[in-house]
Enzyme design. Structure first.
Site, PDB file in Angstrom:
ATOM      1  N   GLN A 159       0.845  -1.191   0.000  1.00 25.63           N
ATOM      2  CA  GLN A 159       0.000   0.000   0.000  1.00 25.63           C
ATOM      3  C   GLN A 159       0.884   1.245   0.000  1.00 25.63           C
ATOM      4  OE1 GLN A 159      -2.263   1.789   3.294  1.00 25.63           O
ATOM      5  NE2 GLN A 159      -4.113   1.301   2.138  1.00 25.63           N
ATOM      6  N   TYR A 167      -6.236  11.140   4.015  1.00 24.22           N
ATOM      7  CA  TYR A 167      -4.832  11.362   3.678  1.00 24.22           C
ATOM      8  C   TYR A 167      -4.720  12.055   2.316  1.00 24.22           C
ATOM      9  CZ  TYR A 167      -4.147   8.386   7.739  1.00 24.22           C
ATOM     10  OH  TYR A 167      -4.183   7.868   9.014  1.00 24.22           O
TER      11      TYR A 167
END
Length: 374
Positions: free
Chosen positions: A101, A188
């Site tokens: 990720q 984010y």
């Protein structure tokens, strides 16, 4: 109800997965210091859980400015690539499939985590209100802190960041990962560009939803060129209620989340990527995703669909059998049960979670959970 639907094989890109149970990205904050390097202990943790049909690494920051929490690993130095190679070798030795990720926290950071103590970077100079960063206060100790007002990126810097995502994808392949997932959730950096709450730019990356999706679009295209679309996934966390203000850090609540995220998923469909992962709200009494949204995701996207968020095996089976999901991710149950697929498919009881061992620390609450002994 039989859980056998979770035990059936399924294709994901070039891979045939042995089951539909996913280890999702789970922040554990145990990288080696200095350098934020994946360790042998982390390799053991992932190896223990490699009976998952599919695994995604914990978020790994693509550059030094992308870190918002002490002790999380990176994937931008040769030492970090070598550390992750130890992890992927361990997973592959067990026949597992693992993607990395790729993570950048954007404004959810702090001067103490930034190079030269600079301000964090973001689409716009808007301070997050609920989100917290985590800084080290000593060896193995730290505290949550309020992120400062970030510095808005220039247009040229945004384009440079797209290149950093592509380079991180190259690094992930060099580290032996089978593919990558772009972290576009939980408030984010990519999520900050998508959201009208955090993006008030007046250049090509701001204003209309089409423009706010441009950063995602360009990253997806750049990373797909590196790894191939069949080795690429994207994670979103659409919220359909903002009533629990203490939980807004999980994501950013749009005025029309259905429209926002279906348009985002159209970006992924156009690129032909392997999967979209939807992280649902996971606190007590959290709002459910509307079924109309789930059906729109299925109607829009022809790749694989993963759902995560306090799922039981039974709830996951219902989505799979309804044709609304292809794979189901289990977070905290997988932390506490390294043999979770076997437990779910056989109806065996689950280990309790040691919440004190979730973030940071040693093998306690990390690699010391037992497998089922009968």
């Amino acid at each position: 109800m039989s859980n056998s639907a979770l035990g059936t094989p399924i294709k994901l890109g070039h891979h045939t997965l042995k089951n539909r149970i996913v280890l999702p990205p789970l922040t554990r904050q145990r990288s080696a210091q200095p350098g934020d390097i994946a360790t042998d202990l982390m390799a053991l943790y992932y190896r223990q859980r490699a009976t998952a049909g599919f695994m995604v690494s914990e978020g790994t920051q693509i550059e030094p400015r992308g870190q918002g929490y002490a002790w999380t690993p990176g994937i931008y130095t040769p030492e970090q690539i070598d550390g992750w190679r130890t992890v992927t070798d361990a997973v592959h030795a067990e026949g597992g499939v693992i993607f990395a990720q790729l993570w950048h926290v954007g404004r959810v950071s702090h001067h103490d985590l930034q190079p030269d103590g600079a301000a964090p970077i973001a689409p716009s100079a808007i301070q997050p209100q609920q989100a917290k960063a985590f800084v080290a206060t000593g060896p193995g100790t730290g505290e949550l802190v309020q992120p400062p007002v970030p510095r808005a990126l220039t247009t040229a810097e945004v384009k440079e960041l797209v290149g950093l995502y592509a380079q991180a994808a190259k690094n992930a392949l060099a580290a032996g990962f089978d593919g990558v997932e772009i972290h576009s959730a939980n408030g984010y950096l990519v999520n900050q560009f998508i959201s009208a709450h955090s993006n008030q730019r007046d250049d090509e990356y701001g204003g209309s939803l089409h423009n706010r999706l441009r950063f995602l679009r360009e990253i997806v295209e750049a990373v797909a060129e590196v790894v191939g679309p069949e080795r690429l996934g994207v994670r979103f966390a659409p919220l359909f209620s903002g009533t629990d203000q203490d939980r807004v850090y999980i994501g950013l609540v749009e005025e029309d989340p259905h429209h926002t995220y279906i348009e985002a998923i159209k970006v992924l469909e156009a690129a032909g990527i392997a999967y979209v992962s939807i992280a649902e709200a996971d606190w007590d009494n959290a709002p459910e995703l509307p079924e109309s949204f789930r059906r729109a995701v299925r109607d829009t996207f022809t790749g694989r669909i993963i759902y995560a968020g306090r799922y039981t095996a039974e709830r996951g089976v219902r989505l799979v059998e309804a044709g609304l999901a292809d794979l189901i991710a289990f977070g905290r149950p997988y932390i506490a049960n390294p043999d979770l697929p076997q437990r779910l498919l056989n109806g065996w009881p689950l280990n309790p979670l040691n919440a004190a061992g979730l973030y940071g620390g040693t093998e306690v609450g990390f690699t010391d959970y037992p497998v089922y002994a009968g």
